[in-house]
Design a protein around this motif. Structure first.
Motif, PDB file in Angstrom:
ATOM      1  N   GLY A  81      12.861   4.243  -0.670  1.00 35.13           N
ATOM      2  CA  GLY A  81      12.790   3.501  -1.919  1.00 35.13           C
ATOM      3  C   GLY A  81      11.418   3.534  -2.561  1.00 35.13           C
ATOM      4  N   ARG A  82      11.394   3.428  -3.862  1.00 36.30           N
ATOM      5  CA  ARG A  82      10.153   3.425  -4.633  1.00 36.30           C
ATOM      6  C   ARG A  82       9.552   2.024  -4.636  1.00 36.30           C
ATOM      7  NH1 ARG A  82       7.124   6.206  -8.117  1.00 36.30           N
ATOM      8  NH2 ARG A  82       6.317   5.199  -9.987  1.00 36.30           N
TER       9      ARG A  82
ATOM     10  N   ALA B 224       0.857  -1.188   0.000  1.00 36.78           N
ATOM     11  CA  ALA B 224       0.000   0.000   0.000  1.00 36.78           C
ATOM     12  C   ALA B 224       0.888   1.233   0.000  1.00 36.78           C
ATOM     13  CB  ALA B 224      -0.914  -0.013   1.224  1.00 36.78           C
ATOM     14  N   ASP B 225       0.278   2.403   0.172  1.00 38.42           N
ATOM     15  CA  ASP B 225       1.068   3.630   0.263  1.00 38.42           C
ATOM     16  C   ASP B 225       1.839   3.662   1.584  1.00 38.42           C
ATOM     17  OD1 ASP B 225       0.328   4.790  -2.170  1.00 38.42           O
ATOM     18  OD2 ASP B 225      -1.549   5.545  -1.325  1.00 38.42           O
ATOM     19  N   ASP B 226       3.084   4.143   1.524  1.00 30.22           N
ATOM     20  CA  ASP B 226       3.866   4.304   2.743  1.00 30.22           C
ATOM     21  C   ASP B 226       3.264   5.427   3.591  1.00 30.22           C
ATOM     22  OD1 ASP B 226       5.520   2.423   1.629  1.00 30.22           O
ATOM     23  OD2 ASP B 226       7.109   3.830   1.089  1.00 30.22           O
ATOM     24  N   ASP B 227       3.434   5.310   4.900  1.00 27.15           N
ATOM     25  CA  ASP B 227       3.049   6.387   5.813  1.00 27.15           C
ATOM     26  C   ASP B 227       4.299   7.190   6.138  1.00 27.15           C
ATOM     27  OD1 ASP B 227       0.304   5.699   6.076  1.00 27.15           O
ATOM     28  OD2 ASP B 227       0.867   4.067   7.434  1.00 27.15           O
TER      29      ASP B 227
ATOM     30  N   ILE C  72      17.081  15.468  -3.353  1.00 29.61           N
ATOM     31  CA  ILE C  72      16.575  14.145  -2.996  1.00 29.61           C
ATOM     32  C   ILE C  72      15.089  14.275  -2.680  1.00 29.61           C
ATOM     33  CG2 ILE C  72      16.714  12.314  -1.253  1.00 29.61           C
ATOM     34  CD1 ILE C  72      19.694  13.035  -0.997  1.00 29.61           C
ATOM     35  N   PHE C  73      14.310  13.281  -3.065  1.00 31.51           N
ATOM     36  CA  PHE C  73      12.879  13.288  -2.800  1.00 31.51           C
ATOM     37  C   PHE C  73      12.558  12.445  -1.571  1.00 31.51           C
ATOM     38  CE2 PHE C  73      12.116  13.765  -7.660  1.00 31.51           C
ATOM     39  CZ  PHE C  73      12.425  15.123  -7.578  1.00 31.51           C
ATOM     40  N   TYR C  74      11.392  12.680  -0.972  1.00 28.15           N
ATOM     41  CA  TYR C  74      10.942  11.876   0.167  1.00 28.15           C
ATOM     42  C   TYR C  74      10.981  10.382  -0.197  1.00 28.15           C
ATOM     43  CZ  TYR C  74       9.283  16.029   2.652  1.00 28.15           C
ATOM     44  OH  TYR C  74       9.214  17.226   3.317  1.00 28.15           O
ATOM     45  N   GLU C  75      10.552  10.063  -1.394  1.00 29.02           N
ATOM     46  CA  GLU C  75      10.484   8.674  -1.829  1.00 29.02           C
ATOM     47  C   GLU C  75      11.859   8.020  -1.918  1.00 29.02           C
ATOM     48  OE1 GLU C  75       7.639   6.682  -5.037  1.00 29.02           O
ATOM     49  OE2 GLU C  75       9.344   7.663  -6.005  1.00 29.02           O
TER      50      GLU C  75
END
Length: 275
Positions: free
Chosen positions: A151-152, A113-116, A144-147
């Motif tokens: 990791g994606r 699911a989506d990460d919190d 750098i992105f939050y993701e």
């Protein structure tokens, strides 16, 4: 004389047949041994984000804009795998500069699911939840992105083996939901020995490379190959961010209690100091 020539010809044919058979067998074995794109990306994900049961590292981030102006950030990263699952927890606690001190980023990673994600801003005493739509935005002003931190999700993209060299696999990945990301595709160079991604190039809809991520200075720490430097280049703005890691350790026995919302306002000092 004819008999000798005949015997010689027969012998040469047997040798040629043997060589051809050997080459065919080697080629067949090579094909059978070649992993699929799915297997390669799974191994790369494990090598990049799941080394050991848990881990700790200190990081120094240097952000440079197109005019050569720089900013720095220092922080400590704690990470723990949830046993028997692909889930993980991350806690990132900033120590420098003073305006970022005690800023805390918490991630509960869930590949199903989506990460919190939460960010605590101490100056405002505010806990901000990072929405899924914001995961590909700048992390504390860096390239750098939050993701990128945790990791994606592998299921968000289609992966194909685009190229193979003696030392690397090259994967071409395209997003399943093109409207949810800013890139059209990305290409990943993965080291065959360590399965660590050493370079990722992101392309836009025009097919132009606009963003590059690199992992370098790989060292073996506690038995795990570990990049000790990461660089992200924004080719559109001309800026870049370099992160250097030190004090890396694995399998420390970090407790689950470290990765709770309580740690946003009360970071676990006993796990932040180098052990």
């Amino acid at each position: 004389m004819k008999t000798n020539r005949s015997n010689m010809a027969t012998g040469l044919l047997k040798v040629a047949a043997g060589v051809a058979g050997g080459l065919t067998l080697m080629f067949s074995q090579s094909l059978l041994a070649a992993p699929s794109a799915s297997e390669i990306i799974q191994k790369a994900n494990q090598a990049s984000y799941y080394a050991g049961k848990d881990g700790r590292s200190e990081a120094r981030m240097r952000i440079e804009d197109s005019r050569g102006r720089t900013q720095t950030r220092q922080f400590t990263v704690l990470r723990k795998n949830v046993e028997g699952t692909d889930r993980q927890h991350y806690l990132v606690v900033f120590s420098r500069p003073s305006e970022y001190r005690n800023t805390v980023f918490l991630v509960n990673k869930n590949p199903a699911a989506d990460d919190d994600r939460w960010l605590y801003l101490p100056d405002m005493d505010l806990v901000r939840r990072i929405a899924p739509g914001d995961k590909r935005t700048s992390f504390v002003g860096a390239h750098i992105f939050y993701e990128d931190i945790s990791g994606r999700n592998l299921n968000d993209d289609e992966h194909q083996l685009a190229e193979e060299t003696a030392e690397q696999y090259v994967l071409q990945s395209t997003p399943k939901d093109k409207g949810s990301v800013e890139f059209a595709s990305f290409r990943t160079w993965i080291d065959k020995e360590t399965f660590l991604p050493v370079r990722i190039e992101y392309t836009n809809a025009a097919g132009e490379v606009y963003r590059i991520m690199e992992n370098a200075n790989i060292e073996v720490v506690d038995g795990y190959p570990t990049p000790t430097m990461m660089r992200v280049q924004d080719l559109q703005s001309g800026g870049n961010t370099v992160v250097q890691f030190r004090g890396v350790n694995y399998d420390l026995g970090i407790p689950d209690s470290v990765f709770t919302e309580r740690s946003l306002r009360n970071p676990p000092a006993e796990w932040l100091d180098r052990r």
